[in-house]
Enzyme design. Structure first.
Site: not given
Lengths: 383, 135
Positions: A89, A206, A330
């Site tokens: 990430c 999440c 994301h």
């Protein structure tokens, strides 16, 4: 740890995003990245041929030299290009960390960093295709975040309601960000009552998987005025640290603690000077532990700080005014660069409806990654 | 039978198994699995040890989504960090449990068993270790 060399000041000259979300399959990672890069180039006031090094980041494209296919769309003028800088990430923030040093040491004046991703639906799991973890179902990212949540709740007596408040706040922020994947506001009850994913983390705690792209033009601060008269945003601190084996003894991520200490030291600022931050809230607990690691509040008090509203856009230190990973989305390879773009917009006063008030001068980004990576950047507006 | 991960699980000719660990003579750390150097201090001065087949739950969660499309296991299912005496820790699945009714708690004792995860092309069993609550 790091050798002391005299470094030139490095600035963020231009930022560009492709909105995060879900796009048709025929809109590839190349298309997403092209749009973000075009916007960053325009924002920087440079021409593509002013770029001296180009770096691209992705995590899951399963393509060789993926970034070269992106950059060659702009015409290849013989500069060094890197097809992928991967650090989970933290990939594009790792590229920024590298670029800052290449410019800082005087080797190059202008570097482009871009990241993009097209992600499948479903949980993010162990990167190994054939492994015991795959058969056991242990390599699920949200499972690891659930471990962290339970440990934090045990050690500091935090209720899940306080941790879930991160989702409420970030979705509220994301709802007014034109680039975010989710523009829906949730109540605390809706967050807590959404489908259970990894007990006690419910679905709305999440982050989603996403398509999206972000690009940055970084330059030596002394050449910036040649191209733009926008406020100069300097990368005053840049650090990358890895979790040590012994760090498992601590609940709060020590890689970020060390990265923050290094980056604040380079910038000559303290956590008290920070007026806006983008942190890695892949799960709600991520934001809680990271704001503690960044020194915004004492260890074990991130949950109280959150329910007291101190991290809201109008709070003491607004955290994730973009909506964070929770609401903006994301796309792994884009997230690190996206965070730096967001802070740059706030420091310039260009963040629109979600603009943090009080003309912030100092902002921070923190990007965590599988494998124990943490990158911290301190951005300071000079004029 | 063969082990899916020989650096952690040794299958004996008898069909029994051993859990492998490493003790660092330099810093004293006991870690799960075999590694080139001590994970804590990077010393090469380490000895192989056999870990107890009993441990305690250090942390756990119940997962309510299949981890991937090829998942053949139960949903929901339980994963846990298991700590062995000496301090070595690993993460595995807790099997033969009804997550809805099991009252799992940190500190509960578990014992380790092996299960077949897959077969080789020749039909040989590929084994992994799992945990079971000690009742």
């Amino acid at each position: 740890m790091t050798k002391k060399v005299k470094m030139r000041d490095v600035a963020v000259l231009g930022v560009g995003l492709h909105p995060f979300g879900r796009f048709p399959p025929e809109k590839t990672y190349i298309d997403l990245a092209k749009e973000a890069i075009s916007r960053a180039i325009e924002d920087a006031g440079i021409k593509w041929r002013d770029v001296q090094v180009a770096m691209y980041s992705h995590v899951r494209e399963q393509a060789s030299s993926a970034g070269l296919l992106v950059f060659q769309e702009f015409g290849s003028h013989g500069i060094p290009m890197i097809g992928n800088i991967e650090n989970a990430c933290s990939s594009s923030s790792t590229a920024v960390w590298l670029a800052t040093r290449l410019i800082g040491t005087g080797l190059y004046d202008i570097i482009l960093v871009a990241g993009s991703e097209k992600m499948p639906r479903g949980p993010l799991t162990s990167p190994l295709r054939y492994s015991p973890e795959r058969y056991l179902g242990t390599g699920v990212m949200m499972g690891l975040y659930a471990f962290m949540t339970r440990r934090y709740m045990r050690e500091y007596g935090a209720p899940i309601e306080a941790i879930a408040q991160v989702s409420v706040k970030n979705h509220k922020n994301g709802a007014i960000n034109p680039y975010s994947q989710y523009k829906k506001i949730f109540t605390l009850e809706e967050v807590l009552n959404s489908r259970m994913v990894a007990d006690p983390l419910t679905l709305y705690q999440c982050c989603p998987t996403s398509d999206g792209a972000a690009a940055l033009v970084l330059c030596a601060a002394d050449v910036a005025s040649k191209y733009t008269n926008k406020p100069l945003v300097r990368i005053a601190g840049s650090a990358l640290h890895i979790q040590k084996y012994s760090d498992r003894k601590k609940c709060i991520p020590q890689n970020t603690v060390r990265a923050a200490e290094e980056a604040y030291g380079q910038a000559g600022v303290s956590p008290k000077d920070v007026r806006v931050a983008e942190v890695h809230d892949a799960a709600t607990i991520g934001e809680i532990v990271q704001i503690e690691a960044l020194g915004f509040c004492p260890e074990g008090e991130g949950w109280k700080y959150t329910i007291e509203g101190k991290t809201e856009i109008n709070g003491v230190i607004p955290v994730n005014p973009s909506g964070g990973l929770q609401a903006q989305g994301h796309p792994l390879g884009a997230t690190g660069a996206r965070q730096i773009a967001e802070i740059t917009l706030h420091l310039r006063g260009e963040a629109g409806e979600r603009q943090v008030p009080g003309s912030p001068k100092v902002g921070v980004t923190e990007c965590a990654g599988f494998g124990g990576v943490s990158t911290v950047h301190v951005l300071v507006r000079e004029r | 039978m063969k082990s899916f991960k020989e650096s952690e699980l040794k299958i004996l000719p008898s069909g029994d198994f051993e859990l492998l660990g490493m003790h660092c003579k330099s810093c004293g750390e006991v870690m799960f699995g075999l590694h080139p150097l001590c994970l804590n201090c990077s010393s090469p001065d380490c000895e192989q040890v056999t870990l107890d087949k009993q441990g305690r739950i250090r942390n756990f969660t119940i997962l309510h989504v299949p981890p991937h499309q090829d998942w053949k296991g139960p949903v929901p299912y339980v994963i846990a960090e298991i700590e062995f005496s000496g301090g070595a820790v690993t993460t595995t699945q807790i099997v033969d449990i009804d997550p809805a009714n099991a009252k799992i708690k940190v500190g509960m004792p578990v014992h380790i068993e092996i299960r077949e995860a897959d077969k080789t092309e020749e039909g040989d069993s590929i084994m992994i270790y799992v945990a079971k609550l000690l009742s």
